[in-house]
Structure formats: structure tokens, C-alpha cells
Write a protein that holds these residues in place. Structure first.
Motif, PDB file in Angstrom:
ATOM      1  N   TRP A  42      -1.742 -24.708 -37.840  1.00  0.00           N
ATOM      2  CA  TRP A  42      -1.862 -23.256 -37.857  1.00  0.00           C
ATOM      3  C   TRP A  42      -1.257 -22.669 -39.121  1.00  0.00           C
ATOM      4  O   TRP A  42      -0.373 -23.258 -39.731  1.00  0.00           O
ATOM      5  CB  TRP A  42      -1.204 -22.670 -36.616  1.00  0.00           C
ATOM      6  N   GLN A  43      -1.698 -21.478 -39.450  1.00  0.00           N
ATOM      7  CA  GLN A  43      -1.216 -20.780 -40.639  1.00  0.00           C
ATOM      8  C   GLN A  43       0.295 -20.555 -40.573  1.00  0.00           C
ATOM      9  O   GLN A  43       0.986 -20.665 -41.570  1.00  0.00           O
ATOM     10  CB  GLN A  43      -1.952 -19.442 -40.757  1.00  0.00           C
ATOM     11  N   ASP A  44       0.786 -20.227 -39.395  1.00  0.00           N
ATOM     12  CA  ASP A  44       2.230 -20.064 -39.216  1.00  0.00           C
ATOM     13  C   ASP A  44       2.606 -20.559 -37.823  1.00  0.00           C
ATOM     14  O   ASP A  44       1.756 -20.700 -36.941  1.00  0.00           O
ATOM     15  CB  ASP A  44       2.667 -18.604 -39.416  1.00  0.00           C
ATOM     16  N   LYS A  50       1.861 -19.098 -29.938  1.00  0.00           N
ATOM     17  CA  LYS A  50       1.037 -18.248 -29.066  1.00  0.00           C
ATOM     18  C   LYS A  50      -0.114 -19.057 -28.456  1.00  0.00           C
ATOM     19  O   LYS A  50      -0.412 -18.930 -27.270  1.00  0.00           O
ATOM     20  CB  LYS A  50       0.496 -17.044 -29.842  1.00  0.00           C
ATOM     21  N   PHE A  51      -0.745 -19.892 -29.272  1.00  0.00           N
ATOM     22  CA  PHE A  51      -1.832 -20.724 -28.758  1.00  0.00           C
ATOM     23  C   PHE A  51      -1.288 -21.787 -27.792  1.00  0.00           C
ATOM     24  O   PHE A  51      -1.897 -22.074 -26.759  1.00  0.00           O
ATOM     25  CB  PHE A  51      -2.599 -21.382 -29.904  1.00  0.00           C
ATOM     26  N   PHE A  52      -0.141 -22.355 -28.103  1.00  0.00           N
ATOM     27  CA  PHE A  52       0.528 -23.326 -27.234  1.00  0.00           C
ATOM     28  C   PHE A  52       0.796 -22.701 -25.865  1.00  0.00           C
ATOM     29  O   PHE A  52       0.487 -23.291 -24.824  1.00  0.00           O
ATOM     30  CB  PHE A  52       1.824 -23.783 -27.917  1.00  0.00           C
ATOM     31  N   LYS A  53       1.336 -21.472 -25.852  1.00  0.00           N
ATOM     32  CA  LYS A  53       1.594 -20.765 -24.594  1.00  0.00           C
ATOM     33  C   LYS A  53       0.292 -20.548 -23.816  1.00  0.00           C
ATOM     34  O   LYS A  53       0.242 -20.762 -22.608  1.00  0.00           O
ATOM     35  CB  LYS A  53       2.240 -19.401 -24.868  1.00  0.00           C
ATOM     36  N   TYR A  54      -0.744 -20.130 -24.523  1.00  0.00           N
ATOM     37  CA  TYR A  54      -2.034 -19.901 -23.890  1.00  0.00           C
ATOM     38  C   TYR A  54      -2.570 -21.195 -23.275  1.00  0.00           C
ATOM     39  O   TYR A  54      -3.036 -21.212 -22.126  1.00  0.00           O
ATOM     40  CB  TYR A  54      -3.040 -19.340 -24.908  1.00  0.00           C
ATOM     41  N   MET A  55      -2.501 -22.289 -24.021  1.00  0.00           N
ATOM     42  CA  MET A  55      -3.026 -23.567 -23.532  1.00  0.00           C
ATOM     43  C   MET A  55      -2.219 -24.083 -22.337  1.00  0.00           C
ATOM     44  O   MET A  55      -2.791 -24.653 -21.401  1.00  0.00           O
ATOM     45  CB  MET A  55      -3.059 -24.607 -24.656  1.00  0.00           C
ATOM     46  N   LEU A  56      -0.904 -23.878 -22.353  1.00  0.00           N
ATOM     47  CA  LEU A  56      -0.098 -24.284 -21.195  1.00  0.00           C
ATOM     48  C   LEU A  56      -0.478 -23.470 -19.960  1.00  0.00           C
ATOM     49  O   LEU A  56      -0.615 -24.019 -18.863  1.00  0.00           O
ATOM     50  CB  LEU A  56       1.389 -24.136 -21.483  1.00  0.00           C
ATOM     51  N   ALA A  57      -0.648 -22.178 -20.134  1.00  0.00           N
ATOM     52  CA  ALA A  57      -1.039 -21.329 -19.005  1.00  0.00           C
ATOM     53  C   ALA A  57      -2.418 -21.726 -18.479  1.00  0.00           C
ATOM     54  O   ALA A  57      -2.631 -21.812 -17.265  1.00  0.00           O
ATOM     55  CB  ALA A  57      -1.024 -19.862 -19.422  1.00  0.00           C
ATOM     56  N   ILE A 107       7.170 -34.305 -37.853  1.00  0.00           N
ATOM     57  CA  ILE A 107       6.139 -34.326 -36.827  1.00  0.00           C
ATOM     58  C   ILE A 107       5.119 -33.233 -37.140  1.00  0.00           C
ATOM     59  O   ILE A 107       5.483 -32.079 -37.363  1.00  0.00           O
ATOM     60  CB  ILE A 107       6.742 -34.069 -35.428  1.00  0.00           C
ATOM     61  N   HIS A 108       3.854 -33.633 -37.136  1.00  0.00           N
ATOM     62  CA  HIS A 108       2.767 -32.678 -37.332  1.00  0.00           C
ATOM     63  C   HIS A 108       2.048 -32.522 -35.996  1.00  0.00           C
ATOM     64  O   HIS A 108       1.677 -33.510 -35.365  1.00  0.00           O
ATOM     65  CB  HIS A 108       1.803 -33.176 -38.408  1.00  0.00           C
ATOM     66  N   LEU A 109       1.839 -31.280 -35.558  1.00  0.00           N
ATOM     67  CA  LEU A 109       1.249 -31.001 -34.250  1.00  0.00           C
ATOM     68  C   LEU A 109      -0.089 -30.287 -34.384  1.00  0.00           C
ATOM     69  O   LEU A 109      -0.244 -29.413 -35.243  1.00  0.00           O
ATOM     70  CB  LEU A 109       2.188 -30.117 -33.418  1.00  0.00           C
ATOM     71  N   ASP A 110      -0.997 -30.679 -33.517  1.00  0.00           N
ATOM     72  CA  ASP A 110      -2.272 -29.972 -33.424  1.00  0.00           C
ATOM     73  C   ASP A 110      -2.683 -29.952 -31.957  1.00  0.00           C
ATOM     74  O   ASP A 110      -2.427 -30.910 -31.225  1.00  0.00           O
ATOM     75  CB  ASP A 110      -3.342 -30.662 -34.256  1.00  0.00           C
ATOM     76  N   ILE A 111      -3.272 -28.869 -31.533  1.00  0.00           N
ATOM     77  CA  ILE A 111      -3.753 -28.730 -30.158  1.00  0.00           C
ATOM     78  C   ILE A 111      -5.246 -28.434 -30.231  1.00  0.00           C
ATOM     79  O   ILE A 111      -5.637 -27.332 -30.619  1.00  0.00           O
ATOM     80  CB  ILE A 111      -3.040 -27.587 -29.402  1.00  0.00           C
ATOM     81  N   PRO A 112      -6.069 -29.422 -29.880  1.00  0.00           N
ATOM     82  CA  PRO A 112      -7.497 -29.119 -29.863  1.00  0.00           C
ATOM     83  C   PRO A 112      -7.826 -28.206 -28.695  1.00  0.00           C
ATOM     84  O   PRO A 112      -7.202 -28.313 -27.636  1.00  0.00           O
ATOM     85  CB  PRO A 112      -8.146 -30.498 -29.699  1.00  0.00           C
ATOM     86  N   PRO A 113      -8.782 -27.297 -28.863  1.00  0.00           N
ATOM     87  CA  PRO A 113      -9.175 -26.459 -27.728  1.00  0.00           C
ATOM     88  C   PRO A 113      -9.868 -27.328 -26.691  1.00  0.00           C
ATOM     89  O   PRO A 113     -10.212 -28.467 -26.949  1.00  0.00           O
ATOM     90  CB  PRO A 113     -10.124 -25.440 -28.342  1.00  0.00           C
ATOM     91  N   PHE A 114     -10.067 -26.769 -25.527  1.00  0.00           N
ATOM     92  CA  PHE A 114     -10.686 -27.519 -24.425  1.00  0.00           C
ATOM     93  C   PHE A 114     -11.868 -28.266 -24.948  1.00  0.00           C
ATOM     94  O   PHE A 114     -12.305 -29.208 -24.657  1.00  0.00           O
ATOM     95  CB  PHE A 114     -11.098 -26.585 -23.292  1.00  0.00           C
TER      96      PHE A 114
END
Length: 114
Positions: A42-44, A50-57, A107-114
Motif C-alpha cells: 500500500w501507498q502508506d 484500514k484494508f486489513f480491518k475491513y478484511m478481518l471484519a 517483513i513485507h505484507l500484502d493482502i489479496p482481495p477475496f
């Protein structure tokens, strides 16, 4: 308050990430996110969070029972890239996947969307 030595340990960062995902509590991971040892796609980091929170929810809403972790290698030749796949008690496919790449004590993190 978490001390800087704990925040700057890659093992502690991964433990906090896993705990946040299993418990569906992103706040467990937030104190670690500002660490220089973490980078994201992500850019920041605030946008990532915010996306991490959304994906957890979303994963909590789609899941039945508690989540559990299975770590899979994306490539058998590159053991530095792992897919943290969180499964519930009934579905065959993971409810949440986080790509974790370790290199040079970071550590580099990425969360692919569904």
C-alpha cells in the motif's frame, strides 16, 4: 504500551499479526505497524491498516467458528514468501490470506482481495 524491542522483532510482529487475524482484532497488530521492519504493498501503512480491518471484519462475517492458520509456501524454491491462510471450521477455502515475505530482518505484507 509495547516496548520498541518487542515491536522491532520480526517474530513478535508475525505473532501479533496471527493473533489479530485469529481473534479478528486488528488492534492487536496496530502498535507493530509503524515499525521500520514492516513494508506493505500500500501507498502508506494507514491505508493498509484500514484494508486489513475491513478484511478481518469481512472474514469474520463469512466464517463459521474460530479461524485457524495454515502456512503455505508460494514457491518451494523461495521459502521467504509464505501465505498465511486462515480457515474456519467448515469451509474448504481460506477466509483470509496474507502474503508474508521475509528478507533482511524485515517483513513485507500484502493482502489479496477475496
Amino acid at each position: 504500551m509495547i516496548d520498541n524491542n518487542k515491536i522491532n522483532s520480526t517474530e513478535n510482529i508475525k505473532e501479533a499479526l496471527i493473533k489479530a487475524c485469529i481473534k479478528s482484532r486488528p488492534s492487536y497488530f496496530k502498535p507493530f505497524l509503524p515499525s521500520d521492519k514492516i513494508t506493505t504493498e500500500w501507498q502508506d501503512k494507514e491505508s493498509f491498516y484500514k484494508f486489513f480491518k475491513y478484511m478481518l471484519a469481512a472474514s469474520k462475517k463469512m466464517s463459521e467458528g474460530e479461524l485457524h492458520l495454515k502456512i503455505k509456501l508460494s514457491d518451494t524454491e523461495n521459502k521467504n514468501i509464505q501465505h498465511y491462510k486462515f480457515y474456519d471450521e467448515v469451509h474448504l477455502h481460506s477466509r483470509l490470506t496474507i502474503i508474508v515475505e521475509e528478507s533482511n530482518d524485515s517483513i513485507h505484507l500484502d493482502i489479496p482481495p477475496f
